[in-house]
Every structure is written in structure tokens, then in C-alpha cells.
Write a protein that holds these residues in place. Structure first.
Motif, PDB file in Angstrom:
ATOM      1  N   ASP A   1       0.113   4.356 -10.605  1.00 18.72           N
ATOM      2  CA  ASP A   1      -1.078   4.377 -11.462  1.00 18.72           C
ATOM      3  C   ASP A   1      -0.670   4.924 -12.821  1.00 18.72           C
ATOM      4  O   ASP A   1      -1.587   4.431 -13.779  1.00 18.72           O
ATOM      5  CB  ASP A   1      -2.244   5.528 -10.793  1.00 18.72           C
ATOM      6  CG  ASP A   1      -2.559   4.995  -9.469  1.00 18.72           C
ATOM      7  OD1 ASP A   1      -2.809   3.777  -9.411  1.00 18.72           O
ATOM      8  OD2 ASP A   1      -3.069   5.537  -8.739  1.00 18.72           O
TER       9      ASP A   1
ATOM     10  N   ARG B   1      -1.695  -0.417 -19.828  1.00 14.53           N
ATOM     11  CA  ARG B   1      -3.207  -0.707 -20.377  1.00 14.53           C
ATOM     12  C   ARG B   1      -3.405  -0.140 -21.524  1.00 14.53           C
ATOM     13  O   ARG B   1      -3.811  -0.863 -22.508  1.00 14.53           O
ATOM     14  CB  ARG B   1      -4.110  -0.589 -19.206  1.00 14.53           C
ATOM     15  CG  ARG B   1      -4.155  -1.333 -18.287  1.00 14.53           C
ATOM     16  CD  ARG B   1      -5.347  -0.984 -16.900  1.00 14.53           C
ATOM     17  NE  ARG B   1      -5.480  -2.050 -15.869  1.00 14.53           N
ATOM     18  CZ  ARG B   1      -5.677  -1.591 -14.923  1.00 14.53           C
ATOM     19  NH1 ARG B   1      -6.106  -0.397 -14.262  1.00 14.53           N
ATOM     20  NH2 ARG B   1      -5.866  -2.597 -14.146  1.00 14.53           N
TER      21      ARG B   1
ATOM     22  N   TYR C   1      -5.116  -5.535 -11.648  1.00 17.41           N
ATOM     23  CA  TYR C   1      -4.792  -4.669 -10.572  1.00 17.41           C
ATOM     24  C   TYR C   1      -6.065  -3.837 -10.051  1.00 17.41           C
ATOM     25  O   TYR C   1      -6.705  -3.443 -10.955  1.00 17.41           O
ATOM     26  CB  TYR C   1      -3.602  -3.772 -10.690  1.00 17.41           C
ATOM     27  CG  TYR C   1      -3.346  -2.806  -9.893  1.00 17.41           C
ATOM     28  CD1 TYR C   1      -2.450  -3.253  -8.491  1.00 17.41           C
ATOM     29  CD2 TYR C   1      -3.541  -1.498  -9.693  1.00 17.41           C
ATOM     30  CE1 TYR C   1      -2.134  -2.415  -7.615  1.00 17.41           C
ATOM     31  CE2 TYR C   1      -3.257  -0.500  -8.524  1.00 17.41           C
ATOM     32  CZ  TYR C   1      -2.339  -1.022  -7.683  1.00 17.41           C
ATOM     33  OH  TYR C   1      -2.081  -0.458  -6.649  1.00 17.41           O
ATOM     34  N   GLY C   2      -6.006  -3.785  -8.751  1.00 20.27           N
ATOM     35  CA  GLY C   2      -7.334  -2.949  -8.237  1.00 20.27           C
ATOM     36  C   GLY C   2      -8.408  -4.253  -8.173  1.00 20.27           C
ATOM     37  O   GLY C   2      -8.170  -5.277  -8.018  1.00 20.27           O
ATOM     38  N   GLN C   3      -9.672  -3.677  -8.200  1.00 18.33           N
ATOM     39  CA  GLN C   3     -10.741  -4.691  -7.895  1.00 18.33           C
ATOM     40  C   GLN C   3     -10.874  -5.497  -8.955  1.00 18.33           C
ATOM     41  O   GLN C   3     -10.820  -5.475 -10.156  1.00 18.33           O
ATOM     42  CB  GLN C   3     -12.162  -4.030  -7.628  1.00 18.33           C
ATOM     43  CG  GLN C   3     -13.217  -4.711  -7.488  1.00 18.33           C
ATOM     44  CD  GLN C   3     -14.659  -3.878  -7.238  1.00 18.33           C
ATOM     45  OE1 GLN C   3     -14.593  -2.344  -7.257  1.00 18.33           O
ATOM     46  NE2 GLN C   3     -15.528  -4.434  -6.845  1.00 18.33           N
TER      47      GLN C   3
ATOM     48  N   GLU D   1      -4.880  -6.588  -5.132  1.00 13.26           N
ATOM     49  CA  GLU D   1      -5.146  -5.492  -4.394  1.00 13.26           C
ATOM     50  C   GLU D   1      -4.057  -5.379  -3.440  1.00 13.26           C
ATOM     51  O   GLU D   1      -3.656  -6.348  -2.603  1.00 13.26           O
ATOM     52  CB  GLU D   1      -6.288  -5.727  -3.697  1.00 13.26           C
ATOM     53  CG  GLU D   1      -7.513  -5.647  -4.505  1.00 13.26           C
ATOM     54  CD  GLU D   1      -8.970  -5.518  -3.936  1.00 13.26           C
ATOM     55  OE1 GLU D   1      -8.971  -4.693  -3.008  1.00 13.26           O
ATOM     56  OE2 GLU D   1      -9.739  -5.818  -4.690  1.00 13.26           O
ATOM     57  N   PRO D   2      -3.325  -4.173  -3.150  1.00 11.49           N
ATOM     58  CA  PRO D   2      -2.291  -3.968  -2.258  1.00 11.49           C
ATOM     59  C   PRO D   2      -2.636  -4.350  -0.843  1.00 11.49           C
ATOM     60  O   PRO D   2      -3.689  -3.960  -0.384  1.00 11.49           O
ATOM     61  CB  PRO D   2      -1.848  -2.338  -2.445  1.00 11.49           C
ATOM     62  CG  PRO D   2      -2.491  -2.019  -3.895  1.00 11.49           C
ATOM     63  CD  PRO D   2      -3.783  -2.953  -4.019  1.00 11.49           C
TER      64      PRO D   2
ATOM     65  N   ALA E   1       1.757   1.795  -3.516  1.00 11.58           N
ATOM     66  CA  ALA E   1       0.612   2.225  -4.171  1.00 11.58           C
ATOM     67  C   ALA E   1       0.130   3.532  -4.119  1.00 11.58           C
ATOM     68  O   ALA E   1      -0.607   4.173  -5.313  1.00 11.58           O
ATOM     69  CB  ALA E   1      -0.480   1.367  -3.705  1.00 11.58           C
ATOM     70  N   GLN E   2       0.748   4.215  -3.182  1.00  8.81           N
ATOM     71  CA  GLN E   2       0.463   5.762  -3.154  1.00  8.81           C
ATOM     72  C   GLN E   2       1.296   6.706  -4.045  1.00  8.81           C
ATOM     73  O   GLN E   2       0.991   7.629  -4.117  1.00  8.81           O
ATOM     74  CB  GLN E   2       0.833   6.188  -1.469  1.00  8.81           C
ATOM     75  CG  GLN E   2      -0.244   5.363  -0.570  1.00  8.81           C
ATOM     76  CD  GLN E   2      -1.686   5.859  -0.959  1.00  8.81           C
ATOM     77  OE1 GLN E   2      -2.002   6.755  -1.016  1.00  8.81           O
ATOM     78  NE2 GLN E   2      -2.326   4.716  -0.735  1.00  8.81           N
TER      79      GLN E   2
ATOM     80  N   ALA F   1       0.894  -1.271   0.058  1.00  8.99           N
ATOM     81  CA  ALA F   1       0.009   0.012   0.000  1.00  8.99           C
ATOM     82  C   ALA F   1       0.887   1.320   0.030  1.00  8.99           C
ATOM     83  O   ALA F   1       0.687   2.182  -0.588  1.00  8.99           O
ATOM     84  CB  ALA F   1      -0.847   0.108   1.188  1.00  8.99           C
TER      85      ALA F   1
END
Length: 180
Positions: free
Chosen positions: A130, A137, A145-147, A151-152, A124-125, A121
Motif C-alpha cells: 500500500d 501514485r 489497483y483495487g476497485q 484486485e488480489p 496484499a496484506q 491476497a
């Protein structure tokens, strides 16, 4: 048989790569394992077993320009676990490691790519993550990655449910259907 290049960075899930290779082989893939230099050092005690399991040399360095390629041509690649460094290097075109270099070149060659990060996490900040995921992508890489993907977790935490390797292989299956 469909050839899968399994590429991994030095994150704790790479220590489970033997079982992932077995799962991929059971799904009908011929697996070639590529590792970042740090991941290769982590797996050094298992290297001969991994080579026997895949039937191919494990690669962590670029080959000499005069050397023949020791792997069959890739039909699909899975880059997992992909660390903060590997994701950002890949998206930025910084190809100082073999696996990142292969992944970058695979985009231009049209080889289907699935990537699943493994970051905590705190990483991830950082805004670069991102941006890099969005960039990959946009280039056609399926980034889990993500939902619905990785997930971190908190720094130093290894989740009880583990890294979602099955999700990664299911995504590879969705990209290509292996033939026995």
C-alpha cells in the motif's frame, strides 16, 4: 505512431503477452517489450516470436553504456503485470532490473506511466504494498489497483476471468491517443 513500452514481471499473466502485444498493435501502438530477468526466462521459448511480433529486440538487461539504444523513444509505458517485488523496488528507487530502472527514470523524464499489479491476497496484506502504490501514485503513475483495477486473488488461484489486460490498455489509451 505512438511507441508503447510494455514492461512485465514474472507473474502468470506475462505468459499472455503475445496477445496483449497484438491488441496494442491493433490500437495503433509500436510496442517494445521489456521483461524482468525472471519473466524473460519464463518466455525464453517464445522470445524470437515476440521479437518478430514487435519488430524490436526484447530487453531484460541494461544495455552497455557504449551500445546504441535499440528501441525508439517511449511515448508511454505500461508496467503489467507488476509483481510485489517490482512495485516495491520501483517505489523505493531500487533499480536492479532494467524494467524497474526504466520505469523509475521515466517518472523524471515525464513519460506517462500506467501500472497494474498482479499480487495475491497474502502479499496484499503486507503494508509495504500500500505504501509503494501510494508513493507511485504521488509521483504521477496511474496505478490500476483495487476497485476498478486489479484486485488480489488468493495464493495459487488464477481467476477464471483472467488478468484485466483490456483495462490496462484502455488506461494507456486514455493517457495518449495513438496515431496510425
Amino acid at each position: 505512431m505512438t511507441t508503447l513500452y510494455l514492461l512485465g514481471s514474472a507473474a502468470p499473466p506475462v505468459l499472455e503477452v503475445a496477445s496483449v502485444i497484438e491488441d496494442a498493435k491493433a490500437r495503433g501502438y509500436d510496442v517494445c517489450l521489456g521483461l524482468t530477468p525472471s519473466a524473460a526466462r519464463w518466455l525464453e521459448p517464445q522470445m524470437s516470436d515476440l521479437e518478430q511480433l514487435t519488430g524490436h529486440p526484447v530487453r531484460s538487461e541494461y544495455k552497455a553504456v557504449t551500445s546504441a539504444d535499440v528501441w525508439p523513444r517511449a511515448d508511454v509505458a505500461l508496467f503489467a503485470p507488476a509483481t510485489f517485488n517490482s512495485i516495491n523496488s520501483w517505489a523505493g528507487g531500487i533499480t536492479s532490473s532494467f524494467v524497474v530502472g526504466f520505469a523509475a527514470e521515466a517518472i523524471g523524464k515525464g513519460i506517462p506511466l500506467v501500472a497494474m499489479p498482479c499480487v495475491n491476497a497474502a502479499y496484499a496484506q503486507h503494508r509495504a504494498l500500500d505504501r509503494s502504490i501510494a508513493e507511485l501514485r504521488d509521483m504521477g503513475v496511474s496505478v490500476l489497483y483495487g476497485q476498478g483495477g486489479f484486485e488480489p486473488h488468493q495464493p495459487g488461484e488464477r481467476r477464471a476471468e483472467g488478468y484485466p489486460w483490456s483495462l490496462a490498455l484502455d488506461s494507456v489509451d486514455a493517457v495518449v491517443s495513438p496515431t496510425p
